[in-house]
Scaffold this motif. Structure first.
Motif, PDB file in Angstrom:
ATOM      1  N   GLU A  61       0.849  -1.192   0.000  1.00  0.00           N
ATOM      2  CA  GLU A  61       0.000   0.000   0.000  1.00  0.00           C
ATOM      3  C   GLU A  61       0.882   1.238   0.000  1.00  0.00           C
ATOM      4  OE1 GLU A  61      -3.758   0.254   2.429  1.00  0.00           O
ATOM      5  OE2 GLU A  61      -2.573   1.788   3.455  1.00  0.00           O
ATOM      6  N   THR A  62       0.522   2.198  -0.853  1.00  0.00           N
ATOM      7  CA  THR A  62       1.260   3.460  -0.934  1.00  0.00           C
ATOM      8  C   THR A  62       0.303   4.603  -0.642  1.00  0.00           C
ATOM      9  OG1 THR A  62       2.663   2.509  -2.653  1.00  0.00           O
ATOM     10  CG2 THR A  62       2.722   4.900  -2.419  1.00  0.00           C
ATOM     11  N   SER A  63       0.756   5.539   0.192  1.00  0.00           N
ATOM     12  CA  SER A  63      -0.037   6.717   0.531  1.00  0.00           C
ATOM     13  C   SER A  63       0.702   7.968   0.099  1.00  0.00           C
ATOM     14  CB  SER A  63      -0.291   6.775   2.042  1.00  0.00           C
ATOM     15  OG  SER A  63      -0.982   5.629   2.470  1.00  0.00           O
ATOM     16  N   ASP A  64      -0.075   9.029  -0.171  1.00  0.00           N
ATOM     17  CA  ASP A  64       0.557  10.307  -0.482  1.00  0.00           C
ATOM     18  C   ASP A  64       0.911  11.025   0.822  1.00  0.00           C
ATOM     19  OD1 ASP A  64      -1.826  11.477   0.477  1.00  0.00           O
ATOM     20  OD2 ASP A  64      -2.582  11.943  -1.527  1.00  0.00           O
ATOM     21  N   VAL A  65       1.472  12.216   0.712  1.00  0.00           N
ATOM     22  CA  VAL A  65       1.933  12.935   1.919  1.00  0.00           C
ATOM     23  C   VAL A  65       0.789  13.303   2.862  1.00  0.00           C
ATOM     24  CG1 VAL A  65       4.089  13.807   0.948  1.00  0.00           C
ATOM     25  CG2 VAL A  65       2.000  15.124   0.640  1.00  0.00           C
ATOM     26  N   GLN A  66      -0.441  13.385   2.341  1.00  0.00           N
ATOM     27  CA  GLN A  66      -1.597  13.673   3.199  1.00  0.00           C
ATOM     28  C   GLN A  66      -2.162  12.405   3.839  1.00  0.00           C
ATOM     29  OE1 GLN A  66      -1.627  14.956  -0.146  1.00  0.00           O
ATOM     30  NE2 GLN A  66      -0.768  16.883   0.604  1.00  0.00           N
ATOM     31  N   GLY A  67      -1.587  11.253   3.503  1.00  0.00           N
ATOM     32  CA  GLY A  67      -2.058   9.997   4.077  1.00  0.00           C
ATOM     33  C   GLY A  67      -3.133   9.302   3.266  1.00  0.00           C
ATOM     34  N   ASN A  68      -3.466   9.840   2.100  1.00  0.00           N
ATOM     35  CA  ASN A  68      -4.467   9.201   1.235  1.00  0.00           C
ATOM     36  C   ASN A  68      -3.830   8.028   0.512  1.00  0.00           C
ATOM     37  OD1 ASN A  68      -6.461  11.298   1.710  1.00  0.00           O
ATOM     38  ND2 ASN A  68      -5.166  12.588   0.432  1.00  0.00           N
ATOM     39  N   VAL A  69      -4.509   6.889   0.527  1.00  0.00           N
ATOM     40  CA  VAL A  69      -4.005   5.703  -0.160  1.00  0.00           C
ATOM     41  C   VAL A  69      -4.141   5.922  -1.669  1.00  0.00           C
ATOM     42  CG1 VAL A  69      -4.312   3.227  -0.520  1.00  0.00           C
ATOM     43  CG2 VAL A  69      -4.565   4.192   1.769  1.00  0.00           C
ATOM     44  N   VAL A  70      -3.022   5.798  -2.388  1.00  0.00           N
ATOM     45  CA  VAL A  70      -3.017   6.022  -3.837  1.00  0.00           C
ATOM     46  C   VAL A  70      -2.730   4.742  -4.624  1.00  0.00           C
ATOM     47  CG1 VAL A  70      -2.434   8.468  -3.655  1.00  0.00           C
ATOM     48  CG2 VAL A  70      -0.603   6.782  -3.793  1.00  0.00           C
ATOM     49  N   PHE A  71      -2.282   3.700  -3.937  1.00  0.00           N
ATOM     50  CA  PHE A  71      -1.960   2.442  -4.610  1.00  0.00           C
ATOM     51  C   PHE A  71      -2.101   1.305  -3.620  1.00  0.00           C
ATOM     52  CE2 PHE A  71       1.320  -0.830  -5.417  1.00  0.00           C
ATOM     53  CZ  PHE A  71       0.959  -1.243  -6.686  1.00  0.00           C
ATOM     54  N   LYS A  72      -2.785   0.250  -4.066  1.00  0.00           N
ATOM     55  CA  LYS A  72      -2.897  -0.977  -3.277  1.00  0.00           C
ATOM     56  C   LYS A  72      -2.704  -2.143  -4.234  1.00  0.00           C
ATOM     57  CE  LYS A  72      -5.962  -0.302   0.626  1.00  0.00           C
ATOM     58  NZ  LYS A  72      -7.224  -0.723   1.234  1.00  0.00           N
ATOM     59  N   ALA A  73      -1.903  -3.106  -3.813  1.00  0.00           N
ATOM     60  CA  ALA A  73      -1.709  -4.306  -4.614  1.00  0.00           C
ATOM     61  C   ALA A  73      -1.620  -5.502  -3.681  1.00  0.00           C
ATOM     62  CB  ALA A  73      -0.441  -4.194  -5.452  1.00  0.00           C
ATOM     63  N   ASN A  74      -2.019  -6.651  -4.200  1.00  0.00           N
ATOM     64  CA  ASN A  74      -1.964  -7.864  -3.391  1.00  0.00           C
ATOM     65  C   ASN A  74      -1.830  -9.059  -4.316  1.00  0.00           C
ATOM     66  OD1 ASN A  74      -4.674  -9.378  -3.793  1.00  0.00           O
ATOM     67  ND2 ASN A  74      -5.238  -7.224  -3.598  1.00  0.00           N
ATOM     68  N   GLY A  75      -1.533 -10.180  -3.713  1.00  0.00           N
ATOM     69  CA  GLY A  75      -1.444 -11.403  -4.500  1.00  0.00           C
ATOM     70  C   GLY A  75      -1.204 -12.614  -3.630  1.00  0.00           C
ATOM     71  N   VAL A  76      -1.204 -13.757  -4.297  1.00  0.00           N
ATOM     72  CA  VAL A  76      -0.965 -15.040  -3.655  1.00  0.00           C
ATOM     73  C   VAL A  76       0.308 -15.626  -4.245  1.00  0.00           C
ATOM     74  CG1 VAL A  76      -1.857 -17.383  -3.335  1.00  0.00           C
ATOM     75  CG2 VAL A  76      -3.421 -15.434  -3.263  1.00  0.00           C
ATOM     76  N   ILE A  77       1.137 -16.172  -3.387  1.00  0.00           N
ATOM     77  CA  ILE A  77       2.360 -16.833  -3.824  1.00  0.00           C
ATOM     78  C   ILE A  77       2.033 -18.308  -4.021  1.00  0.00           C
ATOM     79  CG2 ILE A  77       4.738 -17.416  -3.208  1.00  0.00           C
ATOM     80  CD1 ILE A  77       4.723 -14.730  -1.571  1.00  0.00           C
ATOM     81  N   HIS A  78       2.143 -18.750  -5.255  1.00  0.00           N
ATOM     82  CA  HIS A  78       1.775 -20.130  -5.591  1.00  0.00           C
ATOM     83  C   HIS A  78       2.939 -21.096  -5.473  1.00  0.00           C
ATOM     84  CE1 HIS A  78      -2.291 -19.190  -6.929  1.00  0.00           C
ATOM     85  NE2 HIS A  78      -1.766 -18.033  -7.234  1.00  0.00           N
ATOM     86  N   ASP A  79       4.147 -20.602  -5.737  1.00  0.00           N
ATOM     87  CA  ASP A  79       5.333 -21.441  -5.621  1.00  0.00           C
ATOM     88  C   ASP A  79       6.479 -20.554  -5.158  1.00  0.00           C
ATOM     89  OD1 ASP A  79       6.828 -23.749  -5.658  1.00  0.00           O
ATOM     90  OD2 ASP A  79       7.019 -23.849  -7.833  1.00  0.00           O
ATOM     91  N   PHE A  80       7.323 -21.115  -4.318  1.00  0.00           N
ATOM     92  CA  PHE A  80       8.419 -20.338  -3.744  1.00  0.00           C
ATOM     93  C   PHE A  80       9.603 -21.276  -3.524  1.00  0.00           C
ATOM     94  CE2 PHE A  80      10.879 -18.468  -0.315  1.00  0.00           C
ATOM     95  CZ  PHE A  80      10.902 -17.123  -0.645  1.00  0.00           C
ATOM     96  N   VAL A  81      10.651 -21.072  -4.303  1.00  0.00           N
ATOM     97  CA  VAL A  81      11.872 -21.855  -4.158  1.00  0.00           C
ATOM     98  C   VAL A  81      13.001 -20.862  -3.927  1.00  0.00           C
ATOM     99  CG1 VAL A  81      13.441 -23.520  -5.209  1.00  0.00           C
ATOM    100  CG2 VAL A  81      10.978 -23.633  -5.717  1.00  0.00           C
ATOM    101  N   PRO A  82      13.551 -20.796  -2.701  1.00  0.00           N
ATOM    102  CA  PRO A  82      14.579 -19.801  -2.390  1.00  0.00           C
ATOM    103  C   PRO A  82      15.697 -19.753  -3.425  1.00  0.00           C
ATOM    104  CG  PRO A  82      13.907 -20.930  -0.403  1.00  0.00           C
ATOM    105  CD  PRO A  82      13.252 -21.654  -1.559  1.00  0.00           C
TER     106      PRO A  82
END
Length: 155
Positions: A61-82
């Protein structure tokens, strides 16, 4: 100046292949994608959740200087191999863009250099083309430049 991050977009396909070579050892490049503090620095966003495991999830989540949320992203990790791969979905909330599927592959090239290959699949060619009309290429190159600069300090 030529972009170090390369984007391949074949006509009529709903995918992109993004590659970037970094002057970083593989372990540090992978850490830049899995350590919440480092991700926040190079992406310029707040990491609210980052579960680096199969069936894990993440939220930014990204907010501007006034604290308003300007970007939200999410997802699921399906596979993870270090230090090898991360397969995940990516969804930008409050946008017309559908969820995308991302295959991130990490590769050691030589001592101190590594490569990231991102294969991104979009719901349609139209959506992929809309993304490419945004300042997407400049943005990802700038983010990767910041990643290189920030992680260089960790060497």
């Amino acid at each position: 100046m030529e972009s170090k991050t390369k984007i391949k977009a074949e006509e009529g396909k709903q995918e992109l292949v993004i590659t970037r070579e970094f002057d970083l050892p593989l372990a540090l490049l992978f850490k830049a994608y899995t350590d919440a503090e480092i991700v926040e620095q190079w992406m310029g966003t707040k990491v609210q959740k980052l579960e680096n495991k199969r069936h894990g999830s993440y939220r930014f989540e990204t907010s501007d200087v006034q604290g308003n949320v300007v970007f939200k992203a999410n997802g699921v990790i399906h596979d993870f191999v270090p230090e090898q791969k991360i397969t995940r979905t990516f969804e930008m909330e409050n946008t017309p863009f559908a969820v995308q599927l991302e295959f991130l592959e990490f590769e050691q090239l030589a001592d101190g250099t590594s490569k990231l290959t991102m294969h991104i699949v979009y719901k349609s060619v139209t959506i992929r083309d809309q993304i490419l009309r945004l300042p997407f290429a400049q943005g990802i190159n700038m983010a990767h430049n910041r990643l290189q600069d920030i992680v260089n300090k960790l060497k």
